[in-house]
Design a protein around this motif. Structure first.
Motif, PDB file in Angstrom:
ATOM      1  N   SER A 137       0.827  -1.202   0.000  1.00  0.00           N
ATOM      2  CA  SER A 137       0.000   0.000   0.000  1.00  0.00           C
ATOM      3  C   SER A 137       0.870   1.264   0.000  1.00  0.00           C
ATOM      4  O   SER A 137       0.610   2.223  -0.740  1.00  0.00           O
ATOM      5  CB  SER A 137      -0.917  -0.005   1.229  1.00  0.00           C
ATOM      6  OG  SER A 137      -1.653   1.199   1.326  1.00  0.00           O
ATOM      7  N   HIS A 162      -8.507 -10.167  -2.514  1.00  0.00           N
ATOM      8  CA  HIS A 162      -7.230  -9.663  -2.008  1.00  0.00           C
ATOM      9  C   HIS A 162      -6.064 -10.158  -2.862  1.00  0.00           C
ATOM     10  O   HIS A 162      -5.106  -9.415  -3.106  1.00  0.00           O
ATOM     11  CB  HIS A 162      -7.062 -10.069  -0.550  1.00  0.00           C
ATOM     12  CG  HIS A 162      -8.186  -9.613   0.326  1.00  0.00           C
ATOM     13  ND1 HIS A 162      -8.389  -8.302   0.640  1.00  0.00           N
ATOM     14  CD2 HIS A 162      -9.196 -10.299   0.917  1.00  0.00           C
ATOM     15  CE1 HIS A 162      -9.465  -8.183   1.413  1.00  0.00           C
ATOM     16  NE2 HIS A 162      -9.961  -9.391   1.596  1.00  0.00           N
ATOM     17  N   THR A 168      -6.002  -8.001  -5.877  1.00  0.00           N
ATOM     18  CA  THR A 168      -5.386  -6.714  -5.569  1.00  0.00           C
ATOM     19  C   THR A 168      -3.869  -6.818  -5.586  1.00  0.00           C
ATOM     20  O   THR A 168      -3.166  -5.957  -6.153  1.00  0.00           O
ATOM     21  CB  THR A 168      -5.851  -6.218  -4.184  1.00  0.00           C
ATOM     22  OG1 THR A 168      -7.251  -5.948  -4.224  1.00  0.00           O
ATOM     23  CG2 THR A 168      -5.100  -4.964  -3.766  1.00  0.00           C
ATOM     24  N   TRP A 196      -3.034   0.039  -6.826  1.00  0.00           N
ATOM     25  CA  TRP A 196      -3.481  -0.458  -5.534  1.00  0.00           C
ATOM     26  C   TRP A 196      -4.965  -0.129  -5.356  1.00  0.00           C
ATOM     27  O   TRP A 196      -5.353   1.019  -5.163  1.00  0.00           O
ATOM     28  CB  TRP A 196      -2.676   0.164  -4.411  1.00  0.00           C
ATOM     29  CG  TRP A 196      -2.952  -0.417  -3.050  1.00  0.00           C
ATOM     30  CD1 TRP A 196      -3.593   0.188  -2.008  1.00  0.00           C
ATOM     31  CD2 TRP A 196      -2.591  -1.726  -2.596  1.00  0.00           C
ATOM     32  NE1 TRP A 196      -3.647  -0.666  -0.932  1.00  0.00           N
ATOM     33  CE2 TRP A 196      -3.039  -1.844  -1.251  1.00  0.00           C
ATOM     34  CE3 TRP A 196      -1.925  -2.805  -3.180  1.00  0.00           C
ATOM     35  CZ2 TRP A 196      -2.841  -3.001  -0.499  1.00  0.00           C
ATOM     36  CZ3 TRP A 196      -1.751  -3.952  -2.429  1.00  0.00           C
ATOM     37  CH2 TRP A 196      -2.187  -4.044  -1.107  1.00  0.00           C
ATOM     38  N   THR A 197      -5.801  -1.181  -5.466  1.00  0.00           N
ATOM     39  CA  THR A 197      -7.254  -1.004  -5.352  1.00  0.00           C
ATOM     40  C   THR A 197      -7.811  -2.046  -4.400  1.00  0.00           C
ATOM     41  O   THR A 197      -8.514  -2.982  -4.798  1.00  0.00           O
ATOM     42  CB  THR A 197      -7.923  -1.151  -6.733  1.00  0.00           C
ATOM     43  OG1 THR A 197      -7.537  -2.407  -7.310  1.00  0.00           O
ATOM     44  CG2 THR A 197      -7.532  -0.006  -7.647  1.00  0.00           C
ATOM     45  N   PRO A 198      -7.513  -1.914  -3.097  1.00  0.00           N
ATOM     46  CA  PRO A 198      -7.986  -2.916  -2.127  1.00  0.00           C
ATOM     47  C   PRO A 198      -9.488  -2.915  -1.985  1.00  0.00           C
ATOM     48  O   PRO A 198     -10.150  -1.874  -2.129  1.00  0.00           O
ATOM     49  CB  PRO A 198      -7.304  -2.486  -0.830  1.00  0.00           C
ATOM     50  CG  PRO A 198      -7.061  -1.026  -0.989  1.00  0.00           C
ATOM     51  CD  PRO A 198      -6.764  -0.814  -2.451  1.00  0.00           C
ATOM     52  N   HIS A 199     -10.038  -4.090  -1.680  1.00  0.00           N
ATOM     53  CA  HIS A 199     -11.482  -4.228  -1.480  1.00  0.00           C
ATOM     54  C   HIS A 199     -11.829  -4.035  -0.005  1.00  0.00           C
ATOM     55  O   HIS A 199     -11.082  -4.420   0.861  1.00  0.00           O
ATOM     56  CB  HIS A 199     -11.936  -5.612  -1.950  1.00  0.00           C
ATOM     57  CG  HIS A 199     -11.822  -5.789  -3.438  1.00  0.00           C
ATOM     58  ND1 HIS A 199     -12.861  -5.552  -4.309  1.00  0.00           N
ATOM     59  CD2 HIS A 199     -10.765  -6.156  -4.208  1.00  0.00           C
ATOM     60  CE1 HIS A 199     -12.466  -5.773  -5.560  1.00  0.00           C
ATOM     61  NE2 HIS A 199     -11.197  -6.142  -5.521  1.00  0.00           N
TER      62      HIS A 199
END
Length: 364
Positions: free
Chosen positions: A303, A348, A351, A361-364
């Protein structure tokens, strides 16, 4: 003139020999490897893993156990007949059991009943006894009671971790990291990322950076059900979750005395599914299994790298490979266990693999 003499020459001689034995272990094993994590060089950002799994007991907690034994010996709390008791989810107990056996002392590990069978086996291999507690929130209380009943010494890692470690140097983990980084492209890390169990490691690294007047920032990552992150967010150090962490070695139901929030620059909450996914993804990249807490660390590091990339910055980050994944074949690397826990790793993993491909970076 009258006096009271409590000096026992035989006991003092034993303590002297015990300290020498523990110090000899430090001389053999304090420097662990610093491994580069493969990222595209043209990103201008380098990531390193301090590989604490190569310690004789296989984890970061070897350093803590050594410091706690030296602290107890030098304080006069541990003698030749002392029963050592510790509250631990596994890795600290494994390491303390190693040192107890080295010194010929009985050792009892008080731990949650949910602790992996692999870790229990490793503790018992060292000749120690495991005392399992159904409620993870009561492990410390049970350990304290047990030590009092036996007339032993409760090591209390959650209170003494930051006090027992020499944070100014003496080849501690922080000094070792910066020494090993000296020949790298970006020798002074922008960020160091660690999890918190006792808080001792984050305290050591945060203090050392300040002491050496270094600009490195410290990010602490925290798993689900742990009190550190919600306490940090609310600036309320009385927060209690009443639940244990599924990511062994980090996360606590209360904020422990060894955690020093004043040396932390940022905290991140990491979902357990993300920790497990990152551990599995890293294992593919590195060609070896890593533990769940390493996954938590890497999720935070990824991140931060994406953030630096988006800002057009370059530099290095360091995080910890806390222990190997061989201890978790029946948990983090078991699809059955993951399903039983209700964890969905797929989003994840997506991601992470997207990030490794293009730094998005596109975290759920």
């Amino acid at each position: 003139m009258t006096h009271v003499d409590r000096c026992n020459d035989a006991d003092r001689a034993w303590v002297t020999a015990a300290i020498a034995a523990v110090e000899a272990d430090a001389n053999r094993s304090a420097d662990t490897h610093l491994l580069p994590f493969p990222l595209p060089r043209d990103w201008g950002i380098d990531l390193y893993l301090k590989d604490e799994s190569v310690h004789p007991t296989g984890s970061l907690k070897h350093r803590l156990a050594r410091s706690l034994f030296l602290y107890g010996l030098c304080n006069g709390w541990i003698g030749p007949q002392t029963t050592i008791v510790e509250a631990s989810s596994g890795s600290t107990a494994i390491s303390e059991a190693y040192f107890a056996r080295m010194l010929g002392l009985p050792f009892i590990a008080v731990m949650p009943a949910s602790t992996s069978a692999e870790k229990i086996s490793l503790i018992e291999f060292q000749g120690a006894r495991c005392h399992l507690v159904d409620d993870p929130a009561k492990v410390v209380i049970e350990a304290r009671w047990l030590a009092e009943d036996l007339g032993g010494h409760f090591m209390d890692q959650f209170t003494y971790a930051e006090r027992a470690t020499d944070w100014r140097g003496n080849n501690n983990i922080a000094e070792s990291i910066y020494h090993q980084m000296e020949q790298e492209r970006y020798p002074i890390p922008v960020w160091v990322v660690v999890g918190a169990g006792t808080g001792g490691t984050s305290a050591t690294i945060g203090r050392y950076a300040r002491f050496r007047r270094l600009p490195t920032k410290l990010c602490v990552v925290d798993p689900e059900h742990s009190a550190f992150y919600p306490a940090w967010a609310a600036v309320d150090w009385t927060v209690s979750t009443g639940r244990g962490s599924r990511i062994e070695g980090i996360g606590r139901p209360t904020v422990e005395a060894s955690f020093l929030p004043s040396v932390v620059d940022r905290m991140m909450h990491v979902p357990d599914a993300a920790s497990v996914a990152a551990a599995r993804a890293a294992s593919r990249v590195l060609g070896r299994r890593v533990g769940g807490s390493t996954g938590t660390n890497l999720w935070g590091a990824f991140s931060l790298i994406a953030e630096l990339r988006a800002a057009g910055r370059t530099g290095s980050l360091v995080t910890l490979l806390c222990d190997g994944g061989e201890r978790y074949s029946d948990s983090y690397y078991s699809d059955e266990w993951v399903a039983q826990q209700g964890l969905d790793l797929a989003p994840h993993l997506a991601t992470i693999y997207r990030f490794l491909a293009d730094s998005t970076w596109t975290p759920h």
